[in-house]
Scaffold this active site. Sequence first.
Site, PDB file in Angstrom:
ATOM      1  N   LYS A  70       0.796   1.468   4.207  1.00 59.37           N
ATOM      2  CA  LYS A  70       2.010   1.487   5.048  1.00 59.37           C
ATOM      3  C   LYS A  70       1.970   0.459   6.185  1.00 59.37           C
ATOM      4  O   LYS A  70       2.990  -0.123   6.526  1.00 59.37           O
ATOM      5  CB  LYS A  70       2.238   2.887   5.627  1.00 59.37           C
ATOM      6  CG  LYS A  70       2.674   3.918   4.589  1.00 59.37           C
ATOM      7  CD  LYS A  70       2.955   5.255   5.265  1.00 59.37           C
ATOM      8  CE  LYS A  70       3.400   6.305   4.255  1.00 59.37           C
ATOM      9  NZ  LYS A  70       3.853   7.538   4.911  1.00 59.37           N
ATOM     10  N   ASP A 107      10.104   8.548   7.250  1.00 61.53           N
ATOM     11  CA  ASP A 107       9.420   9.842   7.395  1.00 61.53           C
ATOM     12  C   ASP A 107      10.030  10.669   8.533  1.00 61.53           C
ATOM     13  O   ASP A 107      10.179  11.887   8.415  1.00 61.53           O
ATOM     14  CB  ASP A 107       7.923   9.632   7.660  1.00 61.53           C
ATOM     15  CG  ASP A 107       7.183   9.166   6.411  1.00 61.53           C
ATOM     16  OD1 ASP A 107       7.585   9.546   5.297  1.00 61.53           O
ATOM     17  OD2 ASP A 107       6.210   8.409   6.549  1.00 61.53           O
TER      18      ASP A 107
END
Length: 280
Positions: A70, A107
Amino acid sequence: MPSGAARVAGVIGWPIGHSRSPRLHGTWLAWYGIDGAYVPLPTPPDRADEALRALPALGLVGANVTVPHKERAFRACDTLTDRARRVGAVNTLSITEMGGLHGDSTDGFGFLENLRHGAPGWDVTRGPAVVLGAGGAARAVCAALLEAGAPAVRVLNRTVARAETLVADLDEGGVMTVAPLADAAAALIDAALLVNTTSLGMVGQPSLVLDLAPLPPDALVNDLVYAPLETPLLAAARARGNGVVDGLGMLLHQGRPGFQAWFGVDPEVTPALRRAVLDD
Ligand code: ATR
């Protein structure tokens, strides 16, 4: 079955075998009758940069990014959303018309949407939030809580220095504080929300030892861990009458912005979707 004109997306990570994203997006593609495909893209760390650069070359419409890529994907992006810049990581990539990589961090969106659907009427602005953990997931959760107007965000972590770094990076309004995980009682006393972002309580991990006695009875409790679905934390909170929201919904909702960008539909999160993803 996808045709030769199908739009193709996937998920980059290592290992990737346990990712539920192919099942999630595959279910949505089937529901909406979209000519598309979503595939696992197992990418070892030493090939991640090469793989990220190859996405536009291969004609993919985009990809999700998971552990451990990420932050690397964040650095590889040509453009970023504000929320990705705040978090310093991306989990959703879209290929631009010019063939560049556009990065987003969904997220936090998934976290808030999960609370909105799981606890209708509950409001982030109504009191302090206590966040257990200071890793990548905590970063996304804290950024989302701040953006949504939480009046205070208390970050509790085993490694206090890591929580201090997170707060130094994110806190602009002076609403965040830090404490050791072991000192939870003082933080819980007037909390409106308790969120576990650590891996404690997950299958195969140590359990989370936390005395909920100081937590107000109307506080909401959310665990990002979804294996098991009802963690010991959620079971204990439920038993004393607190509202609880499990972690599966965050996984499902975080997938929506990517699916919409790649396939043109904001897909629904329903009980049937939960079952489809859990059956995997
Ligand atoms: P993620 O990206 O999922 O947040 P991470 O960055 O590895 O994963 O962060 C894991 C979190 O769980 C951290 O807050 C970690 O605490 P430390 O920063 O002190 O390492 C927490 N965690 C993991 N195992 C733990 C344990 N046995 N006891 C307490 N906290 C733990």
